[in-house]
Design a protein around this motif. Structure first.
Motif, PDB file in Angstrom:
ATOM      1  N   VAL A 291       0.821  -1.211   0.000  1.00 23.13           N
ATOM      2  CA  VAL A 291       0.000   0.000   0.000  1.00 23.13           C
ATOM      3  C   VAL A 291       0.857   1.264   0.000  1.00 23.13           C
ATOM      4  CG1 VAL A 291      -1.647   1.356   1.358  1.00 23.13           C
ATOM      5  CG2 VAL A 291      -2.050  -1.089   0.973  1.00 23.13           C
ATOM      6  N   PRO A 292       1.909   1.351   0.849  1.00 26.95           N
ATOM      7  CA  PRO A 292       2.729   2.573   0.800  1.00 26.95           C
ATOM      8  C   PRO A 292       3.350   2.839  -0.565  1.00 26.95           C
ATOM      9  CG  PRO A 292       3.181   1.327   2.801  1.00 26.95           C
ATOM     10  CD  PRO A 292       2.330   0.455   1.928  1.00 26.95           C
ATOM     11  N   LEU A 293       3.641   1.786  -1.312  1.00 26.93           N
ATOM     12  CA  LEU A 293       4.227   1.982  -2.635  1.00 26.93           C
ATOM     13  C   LEU A 293       3.232   2.652  -3.578  1.00 26.93           C
ATOM     14  CD1 LEU A 293       6.113  -1.419  -3.084  1.00 26.93           C
ATOM     15  CD2 LEU A 293       7.047   0.799  -2.361  1.00 26.93           C
ATOM     16  N   LEU A 294       1.977   2.261  -3.489  1.00 28.80           N
ATOM     17  CA  LEU A 294       0.964   2.925  -4.317  1.00 28.80           C
ATOM     18  C   LEU A 294       0.762   4.367  -3.877  1.00 28.80           C
ATOM     19  CD1 LEU A 294      -1.811   0.197  -4.831  1.00 28.80           C
ATOM     20  CD2 LEU A 294       0.065   0.857  -6.347  1.00 28.80           C
ATOM     21  N   LEU A 295       0.828   4.581  -2.571  1.00 27.51           N
ATOM     22  CA  LEU A 295       0.649   5.942  -2.082  1.00 27.51           C
ATOM     23  C   LEU A 295       1.796   6.852  -2.521  1.00 27.51           C
ATOM     24  CD1 LEU A 295      -0.722   5.379   1.533  1.00 27.51           C
ATOM     25  CD2 LEU A 295      -1.975   5.724  -0.605  1.00 27.51           C
ATOM     26  N   LEU A 296       2.967   6.276  -2.740  1.00 26.30           N
ATOM     27  CA  LEU A 296       4.081   7.084  -3.241  1.00 26.30           C
ATOM     28  C   LEU A 296       3.773   7.657  -4.618  1.00 26.30           C
ATOM     29  CD1 LEU A 296       7.286   5.126  -2.136  1.00 26.30           C
ATOM     30  CD2 LEU A 296       6.482   7.358  -1.326  1.00 26.30           C
ATOM     31  N   LEU A 297       2.995   6.916  -5.421  1.00 22.80           N
ATOM     32  CA  LEU A 297       2.587   7.449  -6.726  1.00 22.80           C
ATOM     33  C   LEU A 297       1.722   8.693  -6.549  1.00 22.80           C
ATOM     34  CD1 LEU A 297       1.657   4.157  -8.639  1.00 22.80           C
ATOM     35  CD2 LEU A 297       3.661   5.610  -9.016  1.00 22.80           C
ATOM     36  N   VAL A 298       0.863   8.649  -5.544  1.00 22.16           N
ATOM     37  CA  VAL A 298       0.004   9.805  -5.265  1.00 22.16           C
ATOM     38  C   VAL A 298       0.843  10.990  -4.807  1.00 22.16           C
ATOM     39  CG1 VAL A 298      -1.913  10.652  -3.851  1.00 22.16           C
ATOM     40  CG2 VAL A 298      -1.939   8.304  -4.696  1.00 22.16           C
ATOM     41  N   TRP A 299       1.768  10.740  -3.883  1.00 22.10           N
ATOM     42  CA  TRP A 299       2.616  11.824  -3.392  1.00 22.10           C
ATOM     43  C   TRP A 299       3.505  12.374  -4.498  1.00 22.10           C
ATOM     44  CZ3 TRP A 299       1.389  14.178   0.817  1.00 22.10           C
ATOM     45  CH2 TRP A 299       0.769  13.501   1.859  1.00 22.10           C
ATOM     46  N   ALA A 300       4.008  11.491  -5.348  1.00 19.30           N
ATOM     47  CA  ALA A 300       4.848  11.952  -6.450  1.00 19.30           C
ATOM     48  C   ALA A 300       4.050  12.854  -7.391  1.00 19.30           C
ATOM     49  CB  ALA A 300       5.424  10.762  -7.214  1.00 19.30           C
ATOM     50  N   GLY A 301       2.821  12.453  -7.691  1.00 20.51           N
ATOM     51  CA  GLY A 301       1.984  13.284  -8.545  1.00 20.51           C
ATOM     52  C   GLY A 301       1.701  14.639  -7.929  1.00 20.51           C
ATOM     53  N   THR A 302       1.397  14.655  -6.645  1.00 15.93           N
ATOM     54  CA  THR A 302       1.125  15.919  -5.972  1.00 15.93           C
ATOM     55  C   THR A 302       2.352  16.824  -5.983  1.00 15.93           C
ATOM     56  OG1 THR A 302      -0.365  14.671  -4.526  1.00 15.93           O
ATOM     57  CG2 THR A 302       0.150  16.916  -3.878  1.00 15.93           C
ATOM     58  N   THR A 303       3.522  16.226  -5.821  1.00 17.42           N
ATOM     59  CA  THR A 303       4.771  16.993  -5.859  1.00 17.42           C
ATOM     60  C   THR A 303       4.981  17.637  -7.221  1.00 17.42           C
ATOM     61  OG1 THR A 303       5.783  15.523  -4.219  1.00 17.42           O
ATOM     62  CG2 THR A 303       7.263  16.859  -5.561  1.00 17.42           C
ATOM     63  N   VAL A 304       4.777  16.869  -8.272  1.00 18.96           N
ATOM     64  CA  VAL A 304       4.938  17.395  -9.633  1.00 18.96           C
ATOM     65  C   VAL A 304       3.953  18.528  -9.886  1.00 18.96           C
ATOM     66  CG1 VAL A 304       4.698  16.834 -12.083  1.00 18.96           C
ATOM     67  CG2 VAL A 304       5.899  15.263 -10.554  1.00 18.96           C
ATOM     68  N   GLY A 305       2.738  18.387  -9.391  1.00 18.52           N
ATOM     69  CA  GLY A 305       1.731  19.430  -9.582  1.00 18.52           C
ATOM     70  C   GLY A 305       2.170  20.764  -9.014  1.00 18.52           C
ATOM     71  N   GLY A 306       2.797  20.746  -7.831  1.00 21.03           N
ATOM     72  CA  GLY A 306       3.282  21.986  -7.253  1.00 21.03           C
ATOM     73  C   GLY A 306       4.383  22.620  -8.080  1.00 21.03           C
ATOM     74  N   LEU A 307       5.254  21.793  -8.639  1.00 20.82           N
ATOM     75  CA  LEU A 307       6.362  22.321  -9.440  1.00 20.82           C
ATOM     76  C   LEU A 307       5.900  22.904 -10.768  1.00 20.82           C
ATOM     77  CD1 LEU A 307       9.013  19.512  -8.818  1.00 20.82           C
ATOM     78  CD2 LEU A 307       8.943  21.799  -7.793  1.00 20.82           C
ATOM     79  N   LEU A 308       4.734  22.487 -11.240  1.00 23.27           N
ATOM     80  CA  LEU A 308       4.228  22.975 -12.529  1.00 23.27           C
ATOM     81  C   LEU A 308       3.510  24.313 -12.428  1.00 23.27           C
ATOM     82  CD1 LEU A 308       2.812  19.670 -14.090  1.00 23.27           C
ATOM     83  CD2 LEU A 308       4.885  20.905 -14.757  1.00 23.27           C
ATOM     84  N   ALA A 309       3.439  24.886 -11.223  1.00 21.97           N
ATOM     85  CA  ALA A 309       2.664  26.114 -11.033  1.00 21.97           C
ATOM     86  C   ALA A 309       3.094  27.253 -11.957  1.00 21.97           C
ATOM     87  CB  ALA A 309       2.745  26.551  -9.572  1.00 21.97           C
ATOM     88  N   PRO A 310       4.396  27.532 -12.152  1.00 22.05           N
ATOM     89  CA  PRO A 310       4.749  28.640 -13.054  1.00 22.05           C
ATOM     90  C   PRO A 310       4.222  28.445 -14.471  1.00 22.05           C
ATOM     91  CG  PRO A 310       6.634  28.021 -11.713  1.00 22.05           C
ATOM     92  CD  PRO A 310       5.578  26.962 -11.491  1.00 22.05           C
ATOM     93  N   ALA A 311       4.283  27.225 -14.983  1.00 20.49           N
ATOM     94  CA  ALA A 311       3.745  26.966 -16.321  1.00 20.49           C
ATOM     95  C   ALA A 311       2.232  27.084 -16.326  1.00 20.49           C
ATOM     96  CB  ALA A 311       4.173  25.575 -16.793  1.00 20.49           C
ATOM     97  N   GLY A 312       1.597  26.691 -15.229  1.00 17.92           N
ATOM     98  CA  GLY A 312       0.137  26.752 -15.149  1.00 17.92           C
ATOM     99  C   GLY A 312      -0.413  28.158 -15.188  1.00 17.92           C
ATOM    100  N   GLU A 313       0.405  29.150 -14.834  1.00 18.76           N
ATOM    101  CA  GLU A 313      -0.072  30.536 -14.881  1.00 18.76           C
ATOM    102  C   GLU A 313      -0.468  30.968 -16.284  1.00 18.76           C
ATOM    103  OE1 GLU A 313       1.783  33.490 -11.908  1.00 18.76           O
ATOM    104  OE2 GLU A 313       3.440  32.226 -12.564  1.00 18.76           O
ATOM    105  N   ARG A 314       0.010  30.256 -17.288  1.00 14.89           N
ATOM    106  CA  ARG A 314      -0.328  30.619 -18.672  1.00 14.89           C
ATOM    107  C   ARG A 314      -1.699  30.104 -19.092  1.00 14.89           C
ATOM    108  NH1 ARG A 314       5.289  29.322 -19.290  1.00 14.89           N
ATOM    109  NH2 ARG A 314       4.797  27.219 -20.035  1.00 14.89           N
ATOM    110  N   LEU A 315      -2.345  29.330 -18.229  1.00 19.88           N
ATOM    111  CA  LEU A 315      -3.653  28.774 -18.585  1.00 19.88           C
ATOM    112  C   LEU A 315      -4.713  29.865 -18.664  1.00 19.88           C
ATOM    113  CD1 LEU A 315      -3.823  25.546 -16.366  1.00 19.88           C
ATOM    114  CD2 LEU A 315      -3.525  25.659 -18.849  1.00 19.88           C
ATOM    115  N   THR A 316      -5.555  29.779 -19.671  1.00 17.63           N
ATOM    116  CA  THR A 316      -6.738  30.627 -19.732  1.00 17.63           C
ATOM    117  C   THR A 316      -7.815  30.007 -18.851  1.00 17.63           C
ATOM    118  OG1 THR A 316      -7.643  29.399 -21.604  1.00 17.63           O
ATOM    119  CG2 THR A 316      -6.179  31.272 -22.104  1.00 17.63           C
TER     120      THR A 316
END
Length: 444
Positions: A291-316
């Protein structure tokens, strides 16, 4: 050039302090094991659930008053106090493990979270605004979210060996130490605040008497200014004036109100579902150790989402709607697969939701123009907490009747409605963290 040269070190200091504070605040080794501590102490599932409700209630009740306090006194002071309250609660848990101690600990933890919420965002935005760098707000907050997640991942990795070596007392001591370190780091936050109470201008007292002798007829002919509702009474206490001013701004300014409502609309559902991802993982048939291994996928995704914030500012606005719709569909599909591979889609969905949450906060901070920034931000936090409680209740009903996978799929329906609302607005404009944001971006 001299201004830029002086600004860069100040930005770097702010960013470094923010990232360290975010990391240490969530480097709490009790996170992955506190439910085990409660169960091993003899608490029933119902008692544990009641503690969670108490935790949420403490945050809700104190969220807005603490934001007003931050606007009236010192945001840095509240950021120092917040981890100290959490440390006191964690110490109680391991020193006198019992239901009353757990309850008091959650009250202290919830109070600490309320002190931090609103004050942190307001301090960072205000300092960047002073440096003429509000365009970097999304980048800093996105990376701060990533630092928080790295703190959680670090706590998950360290909890098992520390627990094996010293039991719950050792885990508790490590958690207290992390909180004390966070409080020490908070003293390094820069804070440049006007000494006058919010909403008051010392120049007002120096106006000639003739300036107040406006003819009543002329005054009545002038159109009312919604900002006037946000001006506090000079005779009121500072925190009460901040509270009234912040609430008045949210009520009187349609663009602020819309951006404020967007925050809980985006953050609450996936924030509540996060608590149930272990149950969803277990339902895939994977052994408990996996189970913790699957949860790492969730945490990894959430981490990537935070790093994408500067690019996301270009969204309409329509791009933002597509982001929410895609995340909702990915989460529903990943859950309904009922297979470990589905957690790849769950991780992608959480990345998109984290990005959308950061962008919603950027919109709100860019809309606020009054001095009571922490108060307005805390109202958004309180609305998020209230909505999360509704998510908990709804999830329990649906999951009890149809299982966790169906509950996840049903829970994302509000995102599809919100995406449709945003996509059908008038032509979208860019979502940028500066004063030129469109007046109507958000939910209205």
């Amino acid at each position: 050039m001299l201004i830029v040269s002086a600004r860069v070190p100040a930005e770097r200091r702010l960013a470094a302090t923010l990232y360290a504070y975010a990391f240490l605040t969530d480097l709490v080794l009790l996170y992955p094991v506190y439910a085990l501590l409660f169960a091993d102490t003899g608490l029933s599932v119902g008692q544990i659930s009641s503690l969670f409700v108490l935790w949420s209630a403490a945050g809700i009740l104190l969220e807005v008053p603490s934001g007003a306090w931050a606007d009236a006194v010192s945001r840095r002071l509240l950021l120092c106090l917040a981890p100290l309250l959490a440390a006191a609660g964690f110490a109680l848990w391991v020193l006198v493990p019992s239901y009353p101690a757990f309850a008091v600990g959650f009250l202290l933890w919830g109070a600490g979270g309320a002190l931090r919420s609103g004050a942190l965002e307001a301090l960072v935005w205000t300092e960047l605004d002073r440096l003429g760098a509000t365009g970097r707000y999304a980048r800093l907050t996105g990376r701060a979210k990533t630092a928080e997640l790295l703190g959680v991942v670090g706590a998950m990795g360290l909890a098992a060996p520390v627990l094996a070596l010293g039991g719950y007392p050792a885990v508790g001591a490590a958690s207290v130490a992390a909180c004390l370190a966070a409080a020490a780091v908070a003293t390094r936050f820069p804070e440049h605040r006007a000494p006058e109470p919010p909403g008051r201008d010392p120049a007002d007292a120096a106006q000639p008497a003739a300036a107040s002798a406006i003819q009543p007829a002329a005054a009545s002919a002038m159109p009312p200014d919604p900002a006037d509702a946000a001006q506090p009474d000079p005779d009121e206490p500072g925190w009460w004036a901040s509270l009234r001013g912040g609430l008045a701004e949210a009520r009187a300014d349609r663009s602020v109100r819309a951006a404020l409502l967007l925050v809980p609309a985006v953050a609450a559902v996936w924030g509540g579902l996060d608590e149930y991802t272990p149950l969803l993982a277990r339902d895939t048939g994977i052994p408990a150790a996996g189970v913790p291994l699957l949860l790492l996928l969730v945490w990894a995704g959430t981490t990537v989402g935070g790093l994408l914030a500067p690019a996301g500012e270009r969204l309409t606005d329509r791009g933002f709607a597509a982001l929410l719709a895609g995340a909702a569909l990915a989460l529903a599909a990943g859950a309904l697969l009922r297979h470990p591979a589905g957690f790849v889609l769950v991780g992608v969905a959480f990345a998109a939701f984290q990005l959308a949450t950061v962008l919603a906060d950027v919109r709100l901070q860019a809309r606020i123009t009054g001095p009571d920034r922490a108060t307005v931000t805390s109202v958004a936090g309180m609305a998020t907490d209230l909505t999360i409680i509704a998510v908990y209740a709804g999830y329990g009903v649906v999951a009890g009747a149809a299982g966790n996978a169906v509950a996840f799929a049903v829970a994302v329906l509000p995102y599809l409605l919100l995406a449709g609302r945003l996509a059908t607005r008038r032509p979208a404009r860019r979502v940028r963290s500066n004063r030129s944001l469109p007046e109507n971006s958000g939910v209205s």
